[in-house]
Design an enzyme around this catalytic site. Structure first.
Site, PDB file in Angstrom:
ATOM      1  N   VAL A 132     138.503 -53.192 170.708  1.00  0.00           N
ATOM      2  CA  VAL A 132     137.407 -53.492 171.241  1.00  0.00           C
ATOM      3  C   VAL A 132     136.588 -52.308 171.472  1.00  0.00           C
ATOM      4  O   VAL A 132     137.049 -51.229 171.976  1.00  0.00           O
ATOM      5  CB  VAL A 132     137.623 -54.167 172.783  1.00  0.00           C
ATOM      6  N   LYS A 133     135.372 -52.200 170.861  1.00  0.00           N
ATOM      7  CA  LYS A 133     134.449 -50.950 170.874  1.00  0.00           C
ATOM      8  C   LYS A 133     133.267 -51.157 172.058  1.00  0.00           C
ATOM      9  O   LYS A 133     132.793 -52.012 172.391  1.00  0.00           O
ATOM     10  CB  LYS A 133     133.741 -50.915 169.948  1.00  0.00           C
ATOM     11  N   ILE A 134     133.397 -49.902 172.856  1.00  0.00           N
ATOM     12  CA  ILE A 134     132.789 -50.065 174.234  1.00  0.00           C
ATOM     13  C   ILE A 134     132.067 -48.567 174.306  1.00  0.00           C
ATOM     14  O   ILE A 134     132.643 -47.443 174.023  1.00  0.00           O
ATOM     15  CB  ILE A 134     133.672 -50.260 175.556  1.00  0.00           C
TER      16      ILE A 134
END
Length: 217
Positions: free
Chosen positions: A82-84
């Site tokens: 997951v890219k945040i």
């Protein structure tokens, strides 16, 4: 240093995986918007092609939204990361998701302070954007080196993904700076194969072989 492809284009990914040099893929909303298919369909297709980390970015900027999106993305496949973005609400989400065993790639890193915050929050990856720093007169490779030194010095469990790779010279530069991963557009990956002396050597070998065949006939 591992090589990732920075794209959401299935054709590019399919071709690159056949070369045996790609260990993962990174995507972002801008890359996904260039494609015609639904992003979940694209993400599933990428996971079928690449047996390695696949970064998929959340769209929400609020904690609850990022956590909800992150869980949904991680449920697509075990390889999804997951890219945040590096914002306070994002770090809350990183802490929550990482505590659930979901790997997170913190993106839009432009300083060592940001990378340290992300690593302490539990990020598995941090992505300094070197090309964009170069654009404003800074030296992006130096930031990669600083982040790697900090992570090594303090034994942080986090890998550095050199992102915003603009040209082939960026690749050996970040490798020498200690980056664990470089993620790049398909165009740059293809250019890494090229050298005029290689082309000339192939041409000379083939010409010499043709001459030898002719002399024996």
């Amino acid at each position: 240093m591992k090589l990732y492809l920075d794209t959401a284009n299935i054709d590019e990914i399919r071709e690159a995986t056949q070369w045996g040099v790609i260990s993962g893929v990174t995507t972002n909303p801008s890359l996904a918007a260039k494609e015609d298919e639904d992003f979940n369909t694209i993400l599933s297709s990428i996971c079928d092609l690449v047996d390695g980390p696949i970064s998929a970015e959340v769209l929400s900027l609020e904690y609850e939204g990022m956590v909800k999106e992150g869980r949904a993305l991680a449920a697509v496949h075990k390889n999804v990361v997951v890219k945040i973005p590096i914002i306070p609400e994002g770090m809350r989400a990183v802490k929550t998701l990482s505590s659930e065993g979901i790997r997170v790639n913190v993106t839009l890193i432009f300083s060592a302070n940001q990378a340290l915050l992300a690593a302490r929050a539990g990020a598995a990856f941090v992505s300094p954007f070197i090309g964009r720093l170069d654009d404003i007169g800074h030296t992006g490779v130096n930031l990669v080196r600083d982040i790697v030194d900090i992570i090594d010095l303090h034994d942080l469990d986090c890998e550095v993904i050199a992102a915003s790779i603009r040209h082939t010279e960026h690749v050996p530069a970040v490798a020498l700076a200690g980056a664990h991963i470089a993620t790049m557009p398909f165009k740059v990956l293809k250019q890494m194969f090229k050298h005029p002396l290689t082309d000339l050597g192939i041409e000379n070998f083939l010409n010499d072989w043709k001459k030898a065949e002719k002399s024996l006939s």
